[in-house]
Design a protein around this motif. Structure first.
Motif, PDB file in Angstrom:
ATOM      1  N   UNK A   1     141.949  56.277  74.215  1.00  0.00           N
ATOM      2  CA  UNK A   1     143.140  56.770  74.900  1.00  0.00           C
ATOM      3  C   UNK A   1     144.409  56.609  74.070  1.00  0.00           C
ATOM      4  N   UNK A   2     144.416  55.674  73.170  1.00  0.00           N
ATOM      5  CA  UNK A   2     145.609  55.396  72.371  1.00  0.00           C
ATOM      6  C   UNK A   2     145.291  55.455  70.882  1.00  0.00           C
ATOM      7  N   UNK A   3     144.525  56.460  70.479  1.00  0.00           N
ATOM      8  CA  UNK A   3     144.155  56.561  69.075  1.00  0.00           C
ATOM      9  C   UNK A   3     145.272  57.185  68.256  1.00  0.00           C
ATOM     10  N   UNK A   4     145.085  57.256  66.953  1.00  0.00           N
ATOM     11  CA  UNK A   4     146.098  57.759  66.036  1.00  0.00           C
ATOM     12  C   UNK A   4     146.457  59.222  66.313  1.00  0.00           C
ATOM     13  N   UNK A   5     145.461  60.050  66.627  1.00  0.00           N
ATOM     14  CA  UNK A   5     145.740  61.463  66.892  1.00  0.00           C
ATOM     15  C   UNK A   5     146.587  61.646  68.145  1.00  0.00           C
ATOM     16  N   UNK A   6     146.308  60.877  69.178  1.00  0.00           N
ATOM     17  CA  UNK A   6     147.102  60.952  70.417  1.00  0.00           C
ATOM     18  C   UNK A   6     148.539  60.528  70.115  1.00  0.00           C
ATOM     19  N   UNK A   7     148.683  59.463  69.366  1.00  0.00           N
ATOM     20  CA  UNK A   7     150.020  58.985  69.002  1.00  0.00           C
ATOM     21  C   UNK A   7     150.787  60.053  68.222  1.00  0.00           C
ATOM     22  N   UNK A   8     150.102  60.739  67.305  1.00  0.00           N
ATOM     23  CA  UNK A   8     150.751  61.792  66.512  1.00  0.00           C
ATOM     24  C   UNK A   8     151.158  62.977  67.382  1.00  0.00           C
ATOM     25  N   UNK A   9     150.317  63.362  68.334  1.00  0.00           N
ATOM     26  CA  UNK A   9     150.669  64.466  69.238  1.00  0.00           C
ATOM     27  C   UNK A   9     151.928  64.100  70.015  1.00  0.00           C
TER      28      UNK A   9
ATOM     29  N   UNK B   1     152.657  70.999  68.426  1.00  0.00           N
ATOM     30  CA  UNK B   1     152.288  69.788  67.685  1.00  0.00           C
ATOM     31  C   UNK B   1     150.854  69.875  67.189  1.00  0.00           C
ATOM     32  N   UNK B   2     149.961  70.370  68.011  1.00  0.00           N
ATOM     33  CA  UNK B   2     148.561  70.532  67.611  1.00  0.00           C
ATOM     34  C   UNK B   2     148.430  71.545  66.477  1.00  0.00           C
ATOM     35  N   UNK B   3     149.186  72.646  66.559  1.00  0.00           N
ATOM     36  CA  UNK B   3     149.160  73.631  65.474  1.00  0.00           C
ATOM     37  C   UNK B   3     149.676  73.020  64.175  1.00  0.00           C
TER      38      UNK B   3
ATOM     39  N   UNK C   1     152.048  62.348  77.150  1.00  0.00           N
ATOM     40  CA  UNK C   1     150.824  62.991  77.633  1.00  0.00           C
ATOM     41  C   UNK C   1     150.385  62.458  78.986  1.00  0.00           C
ATOM     42  N   UNK C   2     150.646  61.186  79.242  1.00  0.00           N
ATOM     43  CA  UNK C   2     150.187  60.582  80.492  1.00  0.00           C
ATOM     44  C   UNK C   2     151.053  60.965  81.692  1.00  0.00           C
ATOM     45  N   UNK C   3     152.158  61.663  81.463  1.00  0.00           N
ATOM     46  CA  UNK C   3     153.005  62.097  82.582  1.00  0.00           C
ATOM     47  C   UNK C   3     152.310  63.181  83.403  1.00  0.00           C
TER      48      UNK C   3
ATOM     49  N   UNK D   1     144.828  63.601  76.787  1.00  0.00           N
ATOM     50  CA  UNK D   1     144.912  62.334  77.526  1.00  0.00           C
ATOM     51  C   UNK D   1     143.684  61.462  77.290  1.00  0.00           C
ATOM     52  N   UNK D   2     142.524  62.099  77.140  1.00  0.00           N
ATOM     53  CA  UNK D   2     141.273  61.368  76.941  1.00  0.00           C
ATOM     54  C   UNK D   2     141.028  61.005  75.474  1.00  0.00           C
ATOM     55  N   UNK D   3     141.971  61.385  74.612  1.00  0.00           N
ATOM     56  CA  UNK D   3     141.818  61.047  73.199  1.00  0.00           C
ATOM     57  C   UNK D   3     140.920  61.998  72.439  1.00  0.00           C
ATOM     58  N   UNK D   4     140.621  63.148  73.006  1.00  0.00           N
ATOM     59  CA  UNK D   4     139.720  64.112  72.370  1.00  0.00           C
ATOM     60  C   UNK D   4     140.511  65.159  71.585  1.00  0.00           C
ATOM     61  N   UNK D   5     141.515  64.704  70.866  1.00  0.00           N
ATOM     62  CA  UNK D   5     142.404  65.592  70.132  1.00  0.00           C
ATOM     63  C   UNK D   5     141.650  66.358  69.053  1.00  0.00           C
ATOM     64  N   UNK D   6     140.643  65.741  68.447  1.00  0.00           N
ATOM     65  CA  UNK D   6     139.885  66.418  67.396  1.00  0.00           C
ATOM     66  C   UNK D   6     139.245  67.705  67.914  1.00  0.00           C
ATOM     67  N   UNK D   7     138.828  67.725  69.162  1.00  0.00           N
ATOM     68  CA  UNK D   7     138.259  68.943  69.750  1.00  0.00           C
ATOM     69  C   UNK D   7     139.334  69.999  69.977  1.00  0.00           C
ATOM     70  N   UNK D   8     140.540  69.560  70.277  1.00  0.00           N
ATOM     71  CA  UNK D   8     141.643  70.500  70.461  1.00  0.00           C
ATOM     72  C   UNK D   8     142.019  71.181  69.158  1.00  0.00           C
ATOM     73  N   UNK D   9     141.887  70.471  68.065  1.00  0.00           N
ATOM     74  CA  UNK D   9     142.263  71.023  66.768  1.00  0.00           C
ATOM     75  C   UNK D   9     141.369  72.191  66.366  1.00  0.00           C
TER      76      UNK D   9
END
Length: 135
Positions: A10-18, A95-97, A26-28, A57-65
């Protein structure tokens, strides 16, 4: 799809960067779905705008990329105007782009675009890029 929730995911590096790149919490988001219901291009996306937030929110940012959705967002701000929590999803998409372009290089050679093609492009293409070049 099975997701293992942990503090690290939930608080990985990719989430922090987003969150850093977008300036959004993101948690709002509490998944009301108003962003997806109002999105004019949701029909063409491989995941709904609300799913983008949930994956982040779930930290699955790599899938979003790898998602086509982040490239289809028109940055029209409909999601932002409808959001009861004021989450600007178009900033998160941008941010993801930016993360993809930073890690994998630009998807487009802007210098190769002819003036004739630029005349045909929708104005939204320019509006969506303003944030990227005016930070």
């Amino acid at each position: 799809m099975r997701v293992k929730l942990s503090s690290e995911s939930l608080h990985n590096e990719l989430v922090r960067r987003v969150e850093e790149y977008s300036g959004q919490d993101l948690m709002a988001c509490y998944q009301c779905g108003k962003c997806a219901a109002g999105c004019p291009v949701a029909f063409a996306m491989d995941m709904l705008p609300s799913q983008v937030i949930r994956f982040a929110q779930l930290g699955l940012v790599d899938r979003l990329l790898d998602s086509k959705t982040i490239w289809l967002c028109a940055a029209c701000q409909t999601c932002f105007t409808r959001c009861p929590k004021g989450v600007d999803l178009s900033r998160i998409m941008e941010a993801l782009r930016e993360m993809v372009m930073y890690e994998k290089g630009s998807h487009m050679n802007y210098d190769a675009i002819s003036p004739e093609e630029l005349i045909e492009w929708p104005q939204q293409a320019f509006i969506g890029s303003f944030r990227k070049y005016t930070i």
